[in-house]
Motif scaffolding. Structure first.
Motif, PDB file in Angstrom:
ATOM      1  N   ASN A 111       0.752  -1.226   0.058  1.00  0.00           N
ATOM      2  CA  ASN A 111      -0.092  -0.206   0.046  1.00  0.00           C
ATOM      3  C   ASN A 111       0.833   1.313  -0.004  1.00  0.00           C
ATOM      4  O   ASN A 111       1.513   1.382   0.794  1.00  0.00           O
ATOM      5  N   THR A 112       0.828   2.335  -1.155  1.00  0.00           N
ATOM      6  CA  THR A 112       1.561   3.416  -0.978  1.00  0.00           C
ATOM      7  C   THR A 112       1.077   4.752  -0.507  1.00  0.00           C
ATOM      8  O   THR A 112       1.507   5.532  -0.361  1.00  0.00           O
ATOM      9  N   PHE A 113      -0.401   4.070  -0.119  1.00  0.00           N
ATOM     10  CA  PHE A 113      -1.270   5.400   0.571  1.00  0.00           C
ATOM     11  C   PHE A 113      -1.185   6.616  -0.247  1.00  0.00           C
ATOM     12  O   PHE A 113      -1.537   7.677   0.199  1.00  0.00           O
ATOM     13  N   GLY A 114      -1.208   6.386  -1.633  1.00  0.00           N
ATOM     14  CA  GLY A 114      -1.174   7.444  -2.486  1.00  0.00           C
ATOM     15  C   GLY A 114      -0.055   8.543  -2.630  1.00  0.00           C
ATOM     16  O   GLY A 114      -0.073   9.567  -3.298  1.00  0.00           O
ATOM     17  N   VAL A 115       0.944   8.036  -1.659  1.00  0.00           N
ATOM     18  CA  VAL A 115       2.021   8.938  -1.761  1.00  0.00           C
ATOM     19  C   VAL A 115       2.829   9.314  -3.074  1.00  0.00           C
ATOM     20  O   VAL A 115       3.156   8.018  -3.811  1.00  0.00           O
ATOM     21  N   PRO A 116       2.912  10.295  -3.678  1.00  0.00           N
ATOM     22  CA  PRO A 116       3.627  10.431  -4.917  1.00  0.00           C
ATOM     23  C   PRO A 116       5.016   9.704  -4.804  1.00  0.00           C
ATOM     24  O   PRO A 116       5.939  10.043  -4.077  1.00  0.00           O
ATOM     25  N   GLY A 117       5.476   9.209  -6.137  1.00  0.00           N
ATOM     26  CA  GLY A 117       6.766   8.909  -6.363  1.00  0.00           C
ATOM     27  C   GLY A 117       7.058   7.374  -5.781  1.00  0.00           C
ATOM     28  O   GLY A 117       8.370   7.191  -5.918  1.00  0.00           O
ATOM     29  N   VAL A 118       6.294   6.863  -4.705  1.00  0.00           N
ATOM     30  CA  VAL A 118       6.766   5.461  -4.373  1.00  0.00           C
ATOM     31  C   VAL A 118       7.086   4.431  -5.349  1.00  0.00           C
ATOM     32  O   VAL A 118       8.109   3.794  -5.379  1.00  0.00           O
ATOM     33  N   GLU A 119       6.209   4.298  -6.130  1.00  0.00           N
ATOM     34  CA  GLU A 119       6.244   3.091  -7.156  1.00  0.00           C
ATOM     35  C   GLU A 119       7.690   3.485  -8.100  1.00  0.00           C
ATOM     36  O   GLU A 119       8.210   2.459  -8.490  1.00  0.00           O
ATOM     37  N   GLU A 120       7.592   4.519  -8.408  1.00  0.00           N
ATOM     38  CA  GLU A 120       8.828   5.020  -9.311  1.00  0.00           C
ATOM     39  C   GLU A 120      10.056   4.981  -8.716  1.00  0.00           C
ATOM     40  O   GLU A 120      11.143   4.680  -9.395  1.00  0.00           O
ATOM     41  N   ASN A 121      10.350   5.482  -7.460  1.00  0.00           N
ATOM     42  CA  ASN A 121      11.553   5.653  -6.990  1.00  0.00           C
ATOM     43  C   ASN A 121      11.984   4.430  -5.662  1.00  0.00           C
ATOM     44  O   ASN A 121      13.125   4.783  -5.108  1.00  0.00           O
ATOM     45  N   CYS A 122      11.065   3.627  -5.214  1.00  0.00           N
ATOM     46  CA  CYS A 122      11.342   3.087  -4.100  1.00  0.00           C
ATOM     47  C   CYS A 122      11.298   1.495  -4.523  1.00  0.00           C
ATOM     48  O   CYS A 122      10.639   1.123  -5.416  1.00  0.00           O
ATOM     49  N   MET A 123      11.997   0.733  -3.808  1.00  0.00           N
ATOM     50  CA  MET A 123      11.699  -0.829  -3.752  1.00  0.00           C
ATOM     51  C   MET A 123      10.642  -1.256  -2.974  1.00  0.00           C
ATOM     52  O   MET A 123      10.580  -0.630  -1.937  1.00  0.00           O
ATOM     53  N   PHE A 124       9.818  -2.059  -3.340  1.00  0.00           N
ATOM     54  CA  PHE A 124       8.911  -2.927  -2.262  1.00  0.00           C
ATOM     55  C   PHE A 124       9.525  -4.146  -1.795  1.00  0.00           C
ATOM     56  O   PHE A 124      10.786  -4.556  -2.287  1.00  0.00           O
ATOM     57  N   PHE A 125       9.093  -4.827  -0.673  1.00  0.00           N
ATOM     58  CA  PHE A 125       9.798  -5.831   0.016  1.00  0.00           C
ATOM     59  C   PHE A 125       8.655  -6.752   0.305  1.00  0.00           C
ATOM     60  O   PHE A 125       8.778  -6.907   1.423  1.00  0.00           O
ATOM     61  N   LYS A 126       8.431  -7.490  -0.553  1.00  0.00           N
ATOM     62  CA  LYS A 126       7.489  -8.637  -0.112  1.00  0.00           C
ATOM     63  C   LYS A 126       7.620  -9.944  -0.917  1.00  0.00           C
ATOM     64  O   LYS A 126       7.045 -11.068  -0.334  1.00  0.00           O
ATOM     65  N   GLU A 127       8.543  -9.945  -1.764  1.00  0.00           N
ATOM     66  CA  GLU A 127       8.673 -11.330  -2.597  1.00  0.00           C
ATOM     67  C   GLU A 127      10.045 -11.565  -2.554  1.00  0.00           C
ATOM     68  O   GLU A 127      10.874 -10.628  -2.434  1.00  0.00           O
ATOM     69  N   ILE A 128      10.341 -12.646  -3.039  1.00  0.00           N
ATOM     70  CA  ILE A 128      11.832 -13.305  -3.132  1.00  0.00           C
ATOM     71  C   ILE A 128      12.311 -12.470  -4.221  1.00  0.00           C
ATOM     72  O   ILE A 128      13.840 -12.056  -4.100  1.00  0.00           O
ATOM     73  N   VAL A 129      11.814 -11.946  -5.206  1.00  0.00           N
ATOM     74  CA  VAL A 129      12.532 -11.445  -6.246  1.00  0.00           C
ATOM     75  C   VAL A 129      12.975 -10.126  -5.422  1.00  0.00           C
ATOM     76  O   VAL A 129      13.868  -9.272  -6.055  1.00  0.00           O
ATOM     77  N   HIS A 130      12.274  -9.284  -4.573  1.00  0.00           N
ATOM     78  CA  HIS A 130      12.601  -8.124  -4.162  1.00  0.00           C
ATOM     79  C   HIS A 130      13.952  -8.315  -3.076  1.00  0.00           C
ATOM     80  O   HIS A 130      14.620  -7.550  -3.230  1.00  0.00           O
ATOM     81  N   ALA A 131      14.117  -9.504  -2.688  1.00  0.00           N
ATOM     82  CA  ALA A 131      15.175  -9.747  -1.728  1.00  0.00           C
ATOM     83  C   ALA A 131      16.485  -9.957  -2.550  1.00  0.00           C
ATOM     84  O   ALA A 131      17.455  -9.207  -2.305  1.00  0.00           O
ATOM     85  N   SER A 132      16.210 -10.381  -3.935  1.00  0.00           N
ATOM     86  CA  SER A 132      17.268 -10.663  -4.805  1.00  0.00           C
ATOM     87  C   SER A 132      17.634  -9.104  -5.104  1.00  0.00           C
ATOM     88  O   SER A 132      19.078  -9.081  -5.233  1.00  0.00           O
ATOM     89  N   ARG A 133      16.733  -8.481  -5.628  1.00  0.00           N
ATOM     90  CA  ARG A 133      17.169  -7.183  -6.262  1.00  0.00           C
ATOM     91  C   ARG A 133      17.879  -6.376  -5.204  1.00  0.00           C
ATOM     92  O   ARG A 133      18.836  -5.499  -5.390  1.00  0.00           O
ATOM     93  N   PHE A 134      17.346  -6.246  -3.853  1.00  0.00           N
ATOM     94  CA  PHE A 134      18.122  -5.685  -2.696  1.00  0.00           C
ATOM     95  C   PHE A 134      19.655  -5.885  -2.571  1.00  0.00           C
ATOM     96  O   PHE A 134      20.187  -5.129  -2.434  1.00  0.00           O
ATOM     97  N   ARG A 135      19.601  -7.192  -2.720  1.00  0.00           N
ATOM     98  CA  ARG A 135      21.064  -7.668  -2.577  1.00  0.00           C
ATOM     99  C   ARG A 135      22.000  -7.261  -3.558  1.00  0.00           C
ATOM    100  O   ARG A 135      23.194  -6.896  -3.093  1.00  0.00           O
ATOM    101  N   ARG A 136      21.481  -7.383  -4.894  1.00  0.00           N
ATOM    102  CA  ARG A 136      22.450  -6.704  -6.078  1.00  0.00           C
ATOM    103  C   ARG A 136      22.370  -5.164  -5.731  1.00  0.00           C
ATOM    104  O   ARG A 136      23.650  -4.527  -5.959  1.00  0.00           O
ATOM    105  N   GLU A 137      21.429  -4.653  -5.490  1.00  0.00           N
ATOM    106  CA  GLU A 137      21.473  -3.141  -5.476  1.00  0.00           C
ATOM    107  C   GLU A 137      22.394  -2.686  -4.401  1.00  0.00           C
ATOM    108  O   GLU A 137      23.126  -1.687  -4.543  1.00  0.00           O
ATOM    109  N   VAL A 138      22.482  -3.332  -3.137  1.00  0.00           N
ATOM    110  CA  VAL A 138      23.255  -2.836  -2.187  1.00  0.00           C
ATOM    111  C   VAL A 138      24.753  -2.931  -2.588  1.00  0.00           C
ATOM    112  O   VAL A 138      25.745  -2.210  -2.289  1.00  0.00           O
ATOM    113  N   ASN A 139      24.977  -4.387  -3.016  1.00  0.00           N
ATOM    114  CA  ASN A 139      26.434  -4.577  -3.438  1.00  0.00           C
ATOM    115  C   ASN A 139      26.918  -3.770  -4.557  1.00  0.00           C
ATOM    116  O   ASN A 139      28.088  -3.261  -4.602  1.00  0.00           O
TER     117      ASN A 139
END
Length: 576
Positions: free
Chosen positions: A176-204
């Motif tokens: 839920n983005t609660f209608g906050v502008p820019g969340v979907e474009e500029n934030c990662m979500f964190f709910k699925e295994i693909v999100h964990a994989s992406r977070f790991r790559r992005e941090v590194n």
């Protein structure tokens, strides 16, 4: 969430030319809609006793679905079909650990076909895109990426219907983005295994960029600033695991000049992190984070997320400011799965007024479905009319009202909260009502700051419609799935019994755990005590290991934790 696992989307292409049609017919049927590899022996699945076997369709492969499938005996007189675009179960409590390499991704997933095949049932790797409650039919689309391109492929076979006698909806919720502008474009979500994989790559990737020659200090500071939005269990554990990764592993392998530029921040609207936990836990965790130099930006409301900064407003002073980041993760709240909205729309008008989740009775039957649709987990809310009646009684008692609703006095906000708190022990749901009155009171109060009985009734209805009777946790979904399987087994396929009210679901809270970093955790164990620090960390690691859904995963997680302790995390990045 990617289009492969979305529950909605554009219509399937059907106008391909004859040549494409011929190729499509020539293609072998993909495993996405295949049957189990071998039919079970007749003695494994006995014939139904007395009546034809009922067809039960289960939507989803999360906590509610896996608990239902594992708990329902193969001997029960039901033919089960599970439909999910994700062909595995994900152990979500260890997702932050997988995002930082503390455990491996494969260690916290279990193939959904394993329990399905063991019982001779069916699985379709597809997304349910529509539900016709009247006809007892769902429409599905296979989770095949070839369906979503523009190359003229004939994907008509990818869409198919499945009839059911009973539908078990366990599709969970979506961020839920609660209608906050820019969340979907500029934030990662964190709910699925693909999100964990992406977070790991992005941090590194950010550490590797910061290590390159001639990178200005301002750029290094920008790259190595990590912002987590939402200080619930997921956000807190992600920040804690990231802290461990940086100071236990990155600090040993990367130039020491980088570490002073690392900044981990967590933003939340509440005054403490883990605010839904016991006050003592919330205070301890907040102090622990601050001492670990994880910056807690509390009492802050996010108004916008820009490409390189989060715009926040102080809830107390109203002052606005910007928090720069190199990577921002959104861990704040959930909303109704779009599929559940379609289920609501297919039910009789007025049966589903709470648009946050599917309203169910005490046996998890969806209101308005005539007992043919059940819901478990994050997509379901058990309606508790008795608690609302109790709230009315408490107001009348405090305001000295007669049977006609005429009251001697009107109550202010604090008096209403005090009155409702008297019923919390008997009806725990009222505590959530009390905590959410602040946002609605001004709308229904009179100019003198007091609320009449009529105004209170309207406010109570609106507040309750926006609340869940039970928290959206894995613990709740697991217990609901197990209960529903026992209920189906007990009813033995008898339609009359499945409509009965002899039993009801009762949630048994078994405690709360959260990892807060440096091998420490917090634990609230009902009937025992609150445990904090290293001792709680041992409890947390032990519990998360033995709570895996298979012996295979127990061994994998245990070996990962031992490996991490002895040799550190694998922080290498695979470029895809």
């Amino acid at each position: 969430m990617t289009s492969r696992v979305a529950l909605g989307g554009a219509a399937v292409r059907t106008g391909a030319n004859a040549k494409a049609n011929a190729k499509a017919r020539a293609r072998p049927v993909r495993a996405a809609v295949s049957e189990p590899p071998a039919a079970p022996a007749s003695e494994q699945v006995p014939a139904a006793r007395g009546a034809a076997r009922k067809k039960v369709v289960v939507l989803g492969s999360g906590w509610g679905a896996i608990s239902f499938v594992k708990s329902l005996p193969a001997s029960a007189p039901y033919d089960v079909v599970l439909v999910s675009p994700r062909n595995y179960f994900l152990y979500t409590p260890l997702l932050p650990g997988a995002a930082t390499g503390a455990v491996e991704e494969r260690s916290i997933v279990e193939p959904i076909r394993r329990p399905i095949a063991e019982k001779g049932w069916k699985y379709y790797e597809a997304a349910c895109i529509d539900v016709d409650a009247g006809a007892k039919k769902i429409t599905c689309r296979a989770a095949d990426p070839e369906c979503f391109d523009d190359k003229g492929r004939d994907c008509e076979w990818h869409t198919f219907d499945v009839d059911y006698d009973y539908l078990v909806t366990a599709v969970g919720a979506v961020p839920n983005t609660f209608g906050v502008p820019g969340v979907e474009e500029n934030c990662m979500f964190f709910k699925e295994i693909v999100h964990a994989s992406r977070f790991r790559r992005e941090v590194n990737e950010r550490f590797e960029r910061a290590t390159l020659p001639d990178v200005p200090e301002s750029r290094m500071r920008e790259l190595l600033t990590f912002v987590v939005i939402g200080a619930g269990p997921t956000g807190v554990e992600l920040a804690a695991e990231l802290y461990d990764m940086v100071y236990q592993d990155v600090a040993k392998m990367y130039p020491s000049r980088l570490i002073p530029f690392v900044s981990i921040k967590i933003i939340d609207l509440q005054e403490k992190i883990l605010s839904a936990y016991d006050r003592r836990i919330a205070e301890y965790a907040t102090d622990f984070f601050q001492r670990a130099n994880i910056e807690c930006l509390l009492n802050k409301q996010v108004g916008e997320v820009k490409p390189d900064a989060v715009v926040i407003t102080d809830k107390i002073t109203g002052e606005k400011s910007e928090v720069p980041f190199g990577l921002a993760v959104w861990c704040s709240g959930i909303r109704l799965n779009p599929l559940c909205e379609k289920i609501m729309d297919s039910l009789p008008e007025g049966t589903q007024e709470n648009r946050r989740s599917l309203a169910c009775d005490k046996n998890l039957r969806v209101n308005g479905s005539n007992g043919s649709i059940f819901a478990v987990g994050d997509c379901a809310t058990i309606v508790r009319p008795r608690s609302m009646s109790k709230a009315m009684e408490l107001y009348k008692s405090a305001a000295k009202c007669d049977d006609a609703g005429e009251c001697e006095i009107d109550l202010d906000k604090d008096q209403i909260k005090a009155a409702l708190n008297k019923g919390v022990e008997e009806f725990p749901h009222l505590e959530e009502v009390v905590n959410n009155i602040d946002d609605k009171f001004a709308v229904f109060a009179q100019a003198n700051g007091r609320c009449t009985f009529d105004g209170f009734s309207k406010m109570l209805t609106e507040v309750d419609n926006g609340l869940r009777a039970l928290p959206a946790t894995a613990q709740v979904a697991k217990q609901e799935g197990e209960y529903l399987a026992a209920f189906f087994a007990q009813c033995d396929g008898d339609a009359t019994k499945l409509m009965g009210d002899e039993t009801k679901f009762e949630y048994n809270h078994k405690g709360s755990l959260a990892y807060i970093g440096k091998d420490a955790a917090v634990a609230d164990i009902p009937g025992f005590t609150i445990v904090k620090g290293i001792a709680a960390g041992i409890i947390w690691k032990s519990f998360e290991t033995i709570s895996q859904v298979s012996v295979r995963n127990i061994f994998l997680v245990a070996s990962d934790m031992i490996r991490t302790k002895l040799f550190g995390r694998d922080i290498s990045r695979f470029i895809d």
